[in-house]
Write a protein that holds these residues in place. Sequence first.
Motif, PDB file in Angstrom:
ATOM      1  N   PRO A  18       0.825  -1.212   0.000  1.00 46.26           N
ATOM      2  CA  PRO A  18       0.000   0.000   0.000  1.00 46.26           C
ATOM      3  C   PRO A  18       0.861   1.264   0.000  1.00 46.26           C
ATOM      4  O   PRO A  18       2.012   1.224   0.430  1.00 46.26           O
ATOM      5  CB  PRO A  18      -0.808  -0.120   1.291  1.00 46.26           C
ATOM      6  CG  PRO A  18       0.053  -0.959   2.192  1.00 46.26           C
ATOM      7  CD  PRO A  18       0.738  -1.942   1.294  1.00 46.26           C
ATOM      8  N   PHE A  19       0.284   2.359  -0.476  1.00 44.27           N
ATOM      9  CA  PHE A  19       0.996   3.630  -0.543  1.00 44.27           C
ATOM     10  C   PHE A  19       0.872   4.334   0.804  1.00 44.27           C
ATOM     11  O   PHE A  19      -0.228   4.595   1.287  1.00 44.27           O
ATOM     12  CB  PHE A  19       0.418   4.508  -1.649  1.00 44.27           C
ATOM     13  CG  PHE A  19       1.092   5.844  -1.782  1.00 44.27           C
ATOM     14  CD1 PHE A  19       2.353   5.933  -2.350  1.00 44.27           C
ATOM     15  CD2 PHE A  19       0.477   7.010  -1.340  1.00 44.27           C
ATOM     16  CE1 PHE A  19       2.999   7.161  -2.477  1.00 44.27           C
ATOM     17  CE2 PHE A  19       1.098   8.233  -1.462  1.00 44.27           C
ATOM     18  CZ  PHE A  19       2.359   8.320  -2.033  1.00 44.27           C
ATOM     19  N   ASP A  20       2.005   4.608   1.412  1.00 43.64           N
ATOM     20  CA  ASP A  20       2.060   5.283   2.707  1.00 43.64           C
ATOM     21  C   ASP A  20       1.962   6.783   2.487  1.00 43.64           C
ATOM     22  O   ASP A  20       2.844   7.383   1.864  1.00 43.64           O
ATOM     23  CB  ASP A  20       3.369   4.920   3.414  1.00 43.64           C
ATOM     24  CG  ASP A  20       3.503   5.546   4.790  1.00 43.64           C
ATOM     25  OD1 ASP A  20       2.567   6.259   5.222  1.00 43.64           O
ATOM     26  OD2 ASP A  20       4.540   5.329   5.436  1.00 43.64           O
ATOM     27  N   THR A  21       0.896   7.408   2.987  1.00 46.67           N
ATOM     28  CA  THR A  21       0.709   8.847   2.801  1.00 46.67           C
ATOM     29  C   THR A  21       1.417   9.667   3.869  1.00 46.67           C
ATOM     30  O   THR A  21       1.437  10.892   3.800  1.00 46.67           O
ATOM     31  CB  THR A  21      -0.786   9.209   2.843  1.00 46.67           C
ATOM     32  OG1 THR A  21      -1.281   9.014   4.183  1.00 46.67           O
ATOM     33  CG2 THR A  21      -1.585   8.366   1.865  1.00 46.67           C
ATOM     34  N   GLY A  22       1.973   8.990   4.868  1.00 50.67           N
ATOM     35  CA  GLY A  22       2.549   9.693   6.009  1.00 50.67           C
ATOM     36  C   GLY A  22       1.571   9.822   7.148  1.00 50.67           C
ATOM     37  O   GLY A  22       1.958  10.099   8.284  1.00 50.67           O
TER      38      GLY A  22
END
Length: 365
Positions: A267-271
């Motif tokens: 998954p893409f980590d948005t912070g």
Amino acid sequence: MRRPVRIGYVPLVDAAPLLIAEHLGLFEKQGVDVELQREAGWATVREKILYHQLDAAHAPAGLALSLRLGANGHQCRSLAPFVFNSNGNAITLSRDLYERGVCDAATLLKLIRSSQQHLYTFGVVAFWSSHHILLRDWMLAGGIDPDHDVRIIMLPPPQMPGALAAGLLDGYCAGEPWNSASIHSGTGWSPATSETIAPGHPEKVLLTTEEFAGQHSAELAGILRALHQACRHCDEPRNRRGLIEVLAPAFRLDGIELLLQQSLKGPFDTGLGSISAARFHRFHRDGINRPSAEQAEWLLQGFSRHRILSADRVEQGREALSACWDHAHYDSAIMGPNLSRRSARRRTPEDKKQTHPTRTSHALS
């Protein structure tokens, strides 16, 4: 012996089709000798196309239009015969903004209004780019006037994370992995991606010139066929792990594999959390590789909406896009000359199923 075809690229995830085509020997299978050249940024690519130091390049979709118009003082008969991908970008803001209460464009506006002595600075990778459209659309949706409330500057993609960390930028819009670089260093976070702002927008293209296409039509056709196969390969989820291994050396950066994984496998980590990366990059799905009127219109509307293209040049811009955003070379190379002639009279099935880029703007939850 004839020299190789020189194709430039900037180290980004969406340069993957070029690197995969070289790695899998797809250019060679098409009988084309290609030399890939790593470039620092889009200004370098533009100049090298203008002065014939590159025959073609991986480039922002808007660069073909700007060259046709002579927007930077030099004009050439540019072509964009192939679309590498759609989506692929994100907006990254500084951790300082988050700690001061910013969670979306609307709360950024509140901060701007409460600190009027400070001019917040944001970066985009090129003036004539989807990134410029995306950043401005996101700001406008929150009530921010991009021309008066903030300052927008141009920087090469690889320089964005360092500029954010140094406090020279408060945020930026760029392609991967340069958002993930800031997020994983702890200096940035992402409130929005391409998919949430304008899903399906055209991103990078193969940029070349009419001169090259006319003198080397067989080589260009071979390159387009190789890229078409490479884009199909890149879009297959089962190939993404191998894709990361092929891409990594081009970045010359320790730990790059982890950053590449964020948007390619997810998954893409948005912070602030994680989101699916299933449609973060689209390299082949929905017929995106064939330049279409819908893609060109999205660019034209975005550039005119934000006065990147002035009102008195919109019709000139439409004519220039019609000339450079042409699917004839793609049709001839991919479908063959007979189908190519038919496609001039009617839309192809691939074009009919192409997703029309839409304009939305909201933050990630």
